[in-house]
Design a protein around this motif. Structure first.
Motif, PDB file in Angstrom:
ATOM      1  N   ILE A   1       0.843  -1.194   0.000  1.00 18.21           N
ATOM      2  CA  ILE A   1       0.000   0.000   0.000  1.00 18.21           C
ATOM      3  C   ILE A   1       0.881   1.248   0.000  1.00 18.21           C
ATOM      4  O   ILE A   1       1.851   1.331   0.765  1.00 18.21           O
ATOM      5  N   PRO A   2       0.555   2.239  -0.849  1.00 17.51           N
ATOM      6  CA  PRO A   2       1.337   3.485  -0.872  1.00 17.51           C
ATOM      7  C   PRO A   2       0.902   4.437   0.239  1.00 17.51           C
ATOM      8  O   PRO A   2      -0.079   4.182   0.949  1.00 17.51           O
ATOM      9  N   CYS A   3       1.604   5.546   0.356  1.00 17.01           N
ATOM     10  CA  CYS A   3       1.223   6.563   1.333  1.00 17.01           C
ATOM     11  C   CYS A   3      -0.104   7.199   0.924  1.00 17.01           C
ATOM     12  O   CYS A   3      -0.565   7.052  -0.216  1.00 17.01           O
ATOM     13  N   SER A   4      -0.735   7.896   1.845  1.00 22.64           N
ATOM     14  CA  SER A   4      -2.076   8.434   1.606  1.00 22.64           C
ATOM     15  C   SER A   4      -2.102   9.409   0.431  1.00 22.64           C
ATOM     16  O   SER A   4      -3.077   9.457  -0.331  1.00 22.64           O
ATOM     17  N   GLU A   5      -1.023  10.199   0.257  1.00 32.32           N
ATOM     18  CA  GLU A   5      -0.999  11.168  -0.844  1.00 32.32           C
ATOM     19  C   GLU A   5      -0.980  10.463  -2.203  1.00 32.32           C
ATOM     20  O   GLU A   5      -1.665  10.880  -3.141  1.00 32.32           O
ATOM     21  N   GLU A   6      -0.194   9.383  -2.315  1.00 32.40           N
ATOM     22  CA  GLU A   6      -0.162   8.655  -3.583  1.00 32.40           C
ATOM     23  C   GLU A   6      -1.465   7.889  -3.791  1.00 32.40           C
ATOM     24  O   GLU A   6      -1.944   7.755  -4.917  1.00 32.40           O
ATOM     25  N   GLN A   7      -2.042   7.390  -2.703  1.00 31.53           N
ATOM     26  CA  GLN A   7      -3.360   6.756  -2.806  1.00 31.53           C
ATOM     27  C   GLN A   7      -4.352   7.706  -3.476  1.00 31.53           C
ATOM     28  O   GLN A   7      -5.116   7.317  -4.365  1.00 31.53           O
ATOM     29  N   GLN A   8      -4.333   8.966  -3.041  1.00 34.75           N
ATOM     30  CA  GLN A   8      -5.290   9.940  -3.561  1.00 34.75           C
ATOM     31  C   GLN A   8      -5.057  10.217  -5.036  1.00 34.75           C
ATOM     32  O   GLN A   8      -6.006  10.335  -5.819  1.00 34.75           O
ATOM     33  N   LYS A   9      -3.787  10.300  -5.442  1.00 34.53           N
ATOM     34  CA  LYS A   9      -3.491  10.541  -6.857  1.00 34.53           C
ATOM     35  C   LYS A   9      -3.973   9.367  -7.721  1.00 34.53           C
ATOM     36  O   LYS A   9      -4.540   9.566  -8.802  1.00 34.53           O
TER      37      LYS A   9
END
Length: 412
Positions: free
Chosen positions: A369-377
């Motif tokens: 799982i990526p960090c929350s910022e990359e999740q959003q992108k």
């Protein structure tokens, strides 16, 4: 076009035509050939295709079905069963007429000479002088024809059949050939639009599938707003990223009842055709607010579909459907991640004929799982593709509805 209310004229008519249509039976205006019972020992992996009942879709021959063939040399012996441009194929077996995609009596128009040879349990209507098969297929797609099929079909829901005698007695109203051809040409233009939109939707869905493969394998990575790399993805249990939502309804019909399926999250009234459960009330159901995720925790094939509430309302759903939300990241990303990993997730379900995947077990499954910022992108990118797909689907549905209206008004 002009409207008319004469007895044997359509409600909607091209202005250059007038006069009443003539009443005939289907058998009066068609010439048919029954399909051939090809032997399984003659089946090959390539050659000339054998078109079976299961190969017929709603409006054309399927290309994603497992195909059967016979040798090209042997196929020449069965030339009378070859499907040619302008033919109509009608099934004499299938499901009950209400199940349109597999209905007994459903018909399709053949658009080219290379479809193959007609198998048993189907009829081929050949081209007949002074009759446009493009017009006849419009009649066969009408509600009036479907209603007639309901009256002559015999058998149960999945194994219905009709007799050729009953089929050919179908009563229809038919104009002169020029008007038939005008109607057929007009309907063909609508069908072409439907085919184009269907193809466009398929291409977008294929593109999204490929994009997800690249994103979740990390072959394609987004960058931070300052141009730097995001941190490496970490292997975590899903429980580190999501939290359950445990609120229950406190009285009947407190919120709309929802259903989650592989078609998405929707009102139960849309899914089942009624807004109440038939056997029990909805007191104590799970509440699912907007942007929360749910899934059916039981499966017949070890596949679990995850849906997010984008309906703009708070709803309630059966307690068989856990409700949860992302803690700090993107719930849209979590849904895409879970649906992309359906096969992997299914291995953690337990049971035999019907398997169960509890929310506690789901939380224990590990993912990268990526960090929350990359999740959003990632979520924003995939959501943009979903918006395009939904837009095309809306156009497709509108065009299909338009065609249904035409069929009701262009025919008597």
């Amino acid at each position: 076009m002009k409207t008319t209310t004469q007895k044997l004229t359509p409600q909607l008519r091209f202005k250059e035509f007038d006069g009443e249509w003539e009443q005939k039976n289907l058998g009066d205006v068609t010439k048919y050939i029954k399909g051939f019972a090809f032997k399984s020992e003659d089946y090959k992996n390539e050659g000339v295709r054998i078109v079976r009942v299961s190969d017929l879709g709603v409006d054309r021959i399927k290309n994603n079905n497992g195909k059967l063939f016979i040798d090209e040399d042997k196929a020449s012996e069965f030339d009378k069963y070859k499907l040619r441009t302008g033919n109509i194929v009608i099934t004499t077996v299938g499901s009950k007429p209400e199940m349109l995609e597999s209905a007994v009596g459903r018909g399709i128009y053949i658009h080219n000479d290379n479809e193959g040879l007609l198998n048993q349990n189907m009829l081929k209507f050949e081209n007949v002088k002074d009759v446009s098969n493009g017009f006849i297929i419009g009649l066969i797609n009408s509600k009036r024809y479907q209603h007639y099929m309901k009256g002559i079909a015999r058998g149960n829901a999945n194994q219905a059949n009709i007799t050729v005698v009953d089929l050919l007695q179908y009563n229809l109203n038919i104009p002169q050939l020029p008007e038939q051809q005008k109607i057929a040409t007009f309907l063909t233009s609508v069908d072409t639009k439907i085919q184009q939109l269907t193809r466009k939707k398929q291409l977008l869905e294929t593109y999204k599938k490929g994009a997800m493969q690249q994103l979740f394998s990390q072959k394609l990575r987004f960058k931070q707003n300052n141009g730097s790399e995001f941190p490496k993805w970490e292997e975590k249990r899903l429980g580190a990223e999501v939290v359950s939502y445990n609120k229950k309804s406190t009285f009947n019909d407190e919120f709309e009842v929802l259903t989650s399926s592989n078609k998405g999250l929707m009102l139960q009234s849309e899914y089942y055709g009624e807004n109440r459960l038939t056997e029990r009330d909805n007191l104590g159901f799970n509440v699912i607010p907007e942007k929360h995720i749910t899934y059916r925790s039981r499966s017949d094939n070890r596949k679990f579909t995850f849906n997010i509430n984008k309906l703009g309302i708070t709803g309630v759903i059966s307690t068989y459907y856990p409700v949860f939300i992302s803690k700090n990241g993107s719930s849209n990303f979590i849904v895409e991640l879970l649906n992309f990993n359906q096969n992997y997730i299914g291995k953690f379900s337990v049971g035999t004929s019907q398997t169960v995947l509890s929310f506690n077990e789901l939380k224990r499954i590990k993912f990268k799982i990526p960090c929350s910022e990359e999740q959003q992108k990632i979520a924003n990118y995939l959501s943009a593709l979903d918006t395009k797909i939904e837009s095309v689907q809306k156009q497709l549905s509108q065009t299909q509805t338009f065609k249904k209206g035409l069929l009701q008004q262009l025919f008597v």
